[in-house]
Design a protein around this motif. Structure first.
Motif: not given
Length: 319
Positions: A88-90, A100-103, A273-276, A290-293
């Motif tokens: 998680k984001p730290e 930012f963590g991983y998808d 694309g990442d938001i999608s 949230l991060f790409p947005a």
């Protein structure tokens, strides 16, 4: 033996410049050293906190877009299935791949956000340059010549203006199987030049009746010289304002098309694309979305803030 024809032509051009400059200066007498519109605008911009903040943000974004490898050593395209949604984001992991963590496929969100800035900003800047050059030229010719050419170019502009920008871009891009950065730029510019053309046309119509333009025409200056030496420098200010604000709109348009699956293809990284991809994980892993947005919002906000600051500096009514 000296070339009398060349000497006469040079002297005539110099005389035209002196008379035109005199006509322009005499209209606004001021004590002390006179400043131009651009000099006053730059002085106001340097004192405007809105411009300073937006400029700093844009400089950072441009550095990230140009050199994303300086800020991370992670590969944004390869993932590790063992790291799905891991980390998680730290704040303690600043500038690290797992900040930012991983998808869902184990790819670093931080790296993808940084590398995604390149395509989004390149498309935004490229489209802005294309529409400014083409739309500015169309508007300048229509406003200066008037009559038949104004009617013809204005009607063509109205036809393109009546086509919904995003829907029209979707139709154009749907005809391409390989949607590269250049294809997306061309599709957005194909329908995005109309506003610039209208703004330039109005500015040229106002400027061409100024005293210094009338003086240049009376002294026999050619059309090319009048357009690019006297009219364009004095009519381009509102175009710069509109283009700066529109740049953020084109970045949003590219992200929207990528979100809908009609933007960049071929594995190109895009915030849209990442938001999608992150929409389906918004409940359990909202950071994937949230991060790409958030990066998209900050980028658009920076350009809009700069556009507002430039508008305040160049518009005499707002002084």
């Amino acid at each position: 033996m000296p070339d009398l024809t060349k000497t006469s032509t040079t002297d005539k051009a110099a005389a035209q410049d002196e008379v035109v400059a005199g006509a322009a200066v005499s209209a606004t007498p001021a004590p002390g050293k006179p400043r131009s519109l651009w000099g006053d605008a730059w002085r106001d911009l340097r004192r405007n906190p809105l411009f300073v903040i937006s400029a700093l943000l844009i400089v950072v974004l441009l550095l990230v877009a140009a050199f994303p490898g300086m800020f991370t050593d992670a590969n944004p395209e390869t993932g590790d299935q063992a790291k799905n949604f891991l980390g998680k984001p730290e704040l303690g992991h600043f500038f690290q791949a797992d900040w930012f963590g991983y998808d869902g496929t184990g790819r670093s969100i931080y790296a993808r956000v940084l590398f995604g800035a390149r395509n989004s900003i390149v498309v935004g800047v490229g489209v802005t340059l294309l529409v400014t050059l083409f739309g500015g030229l169309v508007g300048m010719l229509a406003g200066y010549f008037g009559g038949f050419w104004d009617s013809l170019l204005s009607r063509i502009t109205d036809v393109f203006f009546g086509i919904p920008f995003l829907l029209g871009s979707m139709v154009v891009l749907n005809g391409f199987t390989d949607r590269t950065v250049w294809v997306v730029m061309g599709a957005l510019a194909f329908l995005g030049w109309t506003q610039i053309a209208r703004v330039m046309r109005g500015a040229v119509i106002t400027t061409k009746h100024a005293d210094y333009v009338v003086a240049a025409r009376a002294l026999g200056a050619g059309t090319k010289r009048i357009l690019f030496r006297h009219i364009l420098p004095n009519a381009v200010a509102p175009v710069i304002v509109v283009a700066t604000i529109a740049l953020g709109t084109y970045i949003v348009a590219e992200s929207t098309l990528s979100y809908l699956g009609l933007g960049l293809g071929g594995g190109e990284i895009s915030w849209g694309g990442d938001i999608s991809d992150g929409t389906q994980f918004i409940r359990n892993n909202p950071h994937v979305l949230l991060f790409p947005a958030g990066m998209l919002s900050i980028t658009v906000l920076a350009f809009i803030m700069m556009g507002d600051a430039v508008r305040e500096a160049l518009d005499p009514k707002l002084r």
